[in-house]
Design an enzyme around this catalytic site. Structure first.
Site, mmCIF file in Angstrom:
data_model
loop_
_atom_site.group_PDB
_atom_site.id
_atom_site.type_symbol
_atom_site.label_atom_id
_atom_site.label_comp_id
_atom_site.label_asym_id
_atom_site.label_seq_id
_atom_site.Cartn_x
_atom_site.Cartn_y
_atom_site.Cartn_z
ATOM 1 N N ILE A 32 0.727 -1.287 -0.258
ATOM 2 C CA ILE A 32 -0.111 0.129 -0.028
ATOM 3 C C ILE A 32 0.702 0.913 -0.232
ATOM 4 O O ILE A 32 1.395 1.122 0.435
ATOM 5 C CB ILE A 32 -1.107 -0.143 1.239
ATOM 6 C CG1 ILE A 32 -1.434 0.883 1.170
ATOM 7 C CG2 ILE A 32 0.014 -0.078 2.638
ATOM 8 C CD1 ILE A 32 -2.884 1.622 1.933
ATOM 9 N N ALA A 33 0.677 2.496 -1.151
ATOM 10 C CA ALA A 33 0.799 3.558 -0.725
ATOM 11 C C ALA A 33 0.369 4.449 -1.765
ATOM 12 O O ALA A 33 0.197 4.722 -1.932
ATOM 13 C CB ALA A 33 2.861 2.794 -1.703
ATOM 14 N N GLU A 85 2.712 -7.987 6.242
ATOM 15 C CA GLU A 85 3.960 -7.934 7.041
ATOM 16 C C GLU A 85 4.554 -5.875 7.151
ATOM 17 O O GLU A 85 3.875 -5.196 5.681
ATOM 18 C CB GLU A 85 4.769 -8.512 6.578
ATOM 19 C CG GLU A 85 4.997 -9.336 7.066
ATOM 20 C CD GLU A 85 4.523 -11.055 5.720
ATOM 21 O OE1 GLU A 85 4.734 -10.277 4.888
ATOM 22 O OE2 GLU A 85 4.441 -11.778 6.011
ATOM 23 N N ASN A 122 9.463 0.618 9.774
ATOM 24 C CA ASN A 122 8.507 1.505 9.406
ATOM 25 C C ASN A 122 7.190 2.269 10.298
ATOM 26 O O ASN A 122 6.230 1.544 9.892
ATOM 27 C CB ASN A 122 7.510 1.098 8.279
ATOM 28 C CG ASN A 122 6.748 2.263 6.992
ATOM 29 O OD1 ASN A 122 6.542 3.505 7.227
ATOM 30 N ND2 ASN A 122 7.057 1.246 6.073
ATOM 31 N N TYR A 154 -1.221 1.697 11.016
ATOM 32 C CA TYR A 154 -2.464 0.229 11.271
ATOM 33 C C TYR A 154 -2.926 -0.113 12.333
ATOM 34 O O TYR A 154 -3.767 0.068 12.925
ATOM 35 C CB TYR A 154 -1.033 -0.786 10.815
ATOM 36 C CG TYR A 154 -0.697 -1.203 8.932
ATOM 37 C CD1 TYR A 154 -1.559 -0.945 8.384
ATOM 38 C CD2 TYR A 154 0.621 -1.023 8.804
ATOM 39 C CE1 TYR A 154 -1.232 -1.141 6.683
ATOM 40 C CE2 TYR A 154 1.201 -1.534 7.847
ATOM 41 C CZ TYR A 154 0.325 -1.167 6.746
ATOM 42 O OH TYR A 154 0.744 -1.004 4.950
HETATM 43 C C1 COA Z 1 1.184 4.600 5.492
HETATM 44 C C2 COA Z 1 0.877 5.116 4.563
HETATM 45 C C3 COA Z 1 0.105 4.471 2.996
HETATM 46 C C4 COA Z 1 -0.609 5.621 4.629
HETATM 47 O O1 COA Z 1 -1.072 6.496 3.794
HETATM 48 P P1 COA Z 1 -2.366 8.154 3.977
HETATM 49 O O2 COA Z 1 -2.875 8.518 3.110
HETATM 50 O O3 COA Z 1 -1.368 8.916 4.645
HETATM 51 O O4 COA Z 1 -2.697 7.597 5.314
HETATM 52 P P2 COA Z 1 -3.842 8.419 5.770
HETATM 53 O O5 COA Z 1 -3.988 10.385 5.389
HETATM 54 O O6 COA Z 1 -5.242 7.650 5.581
HETATM 55 O O7 COA Z 1 -3.964 8.593 7.725
HETATM 56 C C5 COA Z 1 -2.038 9.438 7.529
HETATM 57 C C6 COA Z 1 -3.235 9.851 8.996
HETATM 58 O O8 COA Z 1 -2.874 11.059 8.832
HETATM 59 C C7 COA Z 1 -4.223 11.030 9.318
HETATM 60 N N1 COA Z 1 -4.921 12.467 8.727
HETATM 61 C C8 COA Z 1 -5.654 12.099 7.476
HETATM 62 N N2 COA Z 1 -6.039 12.951 7.556
HETATM 63 C C9 COA Z 1 -6.023 14.449 7.352
HETATM 64 C C10 COA Z 1 -5.548 15.341 7.699
HETATM 65 N N3 COA Z 1 -7.016 16.075 6.643
HETATM 66 N N4 COA Z 1 -5.364 16.217 8.081
HETATM 67 C C11 COA Z 1 -4.360 15.505 8.949
HETATM 68 N N5 COA Z 1 -4.040 14.719 8.952
HETATM 69 C C12 COA Z 1 -4.850 13.670 8.469
HETATM 70 C C13 COA Z 1 -4.968 10.124 10.018
HETATM 71 O O9 COA Z 1 -5.439 10.444 10.613
HETATM 72 C C14 COA Z 1 -3.931 8.897 10.168
HETATM 73 O O10 COA Z 1 -2.746 9.475 11.203
HETATM 74 P P3 COA Z 1 -2.886 8.009 11.905
HETATM 75 O O11 COA Z 1 -1.963 7.377 11.055
HETATM 76 O O12 COA Z 1 -2.458 8.592 13.355
HETATM 77 O O13 COA Z 1 -4.487 7.483 12.677
HETATM 78 C C15 COA Z 1 1.671 6.015 3.678
HETATM 79 O O14 COA Z 1 1.999 7.025 4.481
HETATM 80 C C16 COA Z 1 3.014 5.653 2.689
HETATM 81 O O15 COA Z 1 2.412 5.764 1.381
HETATM 82 N N6 COA Z 1 3.942 5.803 4.047
HETATM 83 C C17 COA Z 1 4.963 4.861 2.120
HETATM 84 C C18 COA Z 1 4.639 3.767 1.522
HETATM 85 C C19 COA Z 1 4.854 1.948 2.887
HETATM 86 O O16 COA Z 1 5.292 2.776 4.380
HETATM 87 N N7 COA Z 1 3.498 1.354 3.291
HETATM 88 C C20 COA Z 1 3.800 0.688 4.188
HETATM 89 C C21 COA Z 1 3.842 -0.562 3.691
HETATM 90 S S1 COA Z 1 3.838 -2.002 4.575
#
Ligand code: COA
Length: 159
Positions: free
Chosen positions: A76-77, A110, A115, A122
């Protein structure tokens, strides 16, 4: 599915590959190859894949396998400039809704021990660290933590 903030989560199309490759390269120290991403960017009896699209194009994806009653998230990214806006949550939720409709009850994956952002993401969605695969990642020998949780906890939109 159309979520808040003008995001649509939908099954992938062949034209999405270039955007997915770009997001993968911007997200991981050891990115999957284009050939491997192309193989997983599909829906079939095993694979459940979705992309998130905004006005600017594809900004995220989730790739999972159906393994009996478990949805196993492989990847997921979200594009770095689109993180923390709810895109990752929308992707995970839509994948879980589809898996739930098919009768699956658990989600597992996993994640690299280092990370912390993904681990927190999660954990805040109800997954718990249920095991370790020591030295799982070939590029640097990092441990994988196994995280598992009930699908049911991921079906409602987060507030
Ligand atoms: C992990 C990942 C997929 C999360 O994606 P994301 O789009 O940032 O996720 P979300 O925005 O839905 O949530 C992330 C955080 O932002 C917060 N958030 C969401 N909308 C928000 C907003 N409008 N303003 C402020 N914060 C916000 C969420 O509450 C969440 O906080 P929490 O994790 O403390 O609960 C992203 O960080 C990523 O691509 N990472 C790199 C790839 C990776 O490591 N993948 C996982 C492999 S196992």
């Amino acid at each position: 599915m159309s979520g808040a903030g003008g995001i649509t989560v939908r099954p992938p199309r062949p034209g999405d590959l270039a955007a997915v490759v770009g997001i993968e390269k911007g997200s991981f120290s050891d990115p999957w190859s284009e050939a491997f991403l192309s193989e997983e960017l599909t829906n079939d009896v095993l694979r459940l894949c979705l992309v998130a699209e905004s006005a600017g194009g594809v900004c995220g994806y989730i790739m999972a396998w159906r393994v009996a009653d478990q949805l196993h998230v492989l990847n997921i990214a979200v594009a770095p400039g689109r993180r923390r806006q709810g895109v990752g949550s929308d992707l995970l939720r839509e994948a879980c809704l589809r898996a739930w409709a098919e009768g699956m009850t658990e989600v597992t994956l996993e994640v690299r021990r280092g990370n912390s952002e993904a681990r927190r993401f999660y954990r805040h969605r109800g997954l718990q660290e249920t095991g370790v695969r020591p030295g799982y990642y070939g590029d640097n020998g990092e441990d994988a933590l196994i995280m598992t949780g009930p699908l049911e906890g991921l079906l409602e939109p987060r507030r």
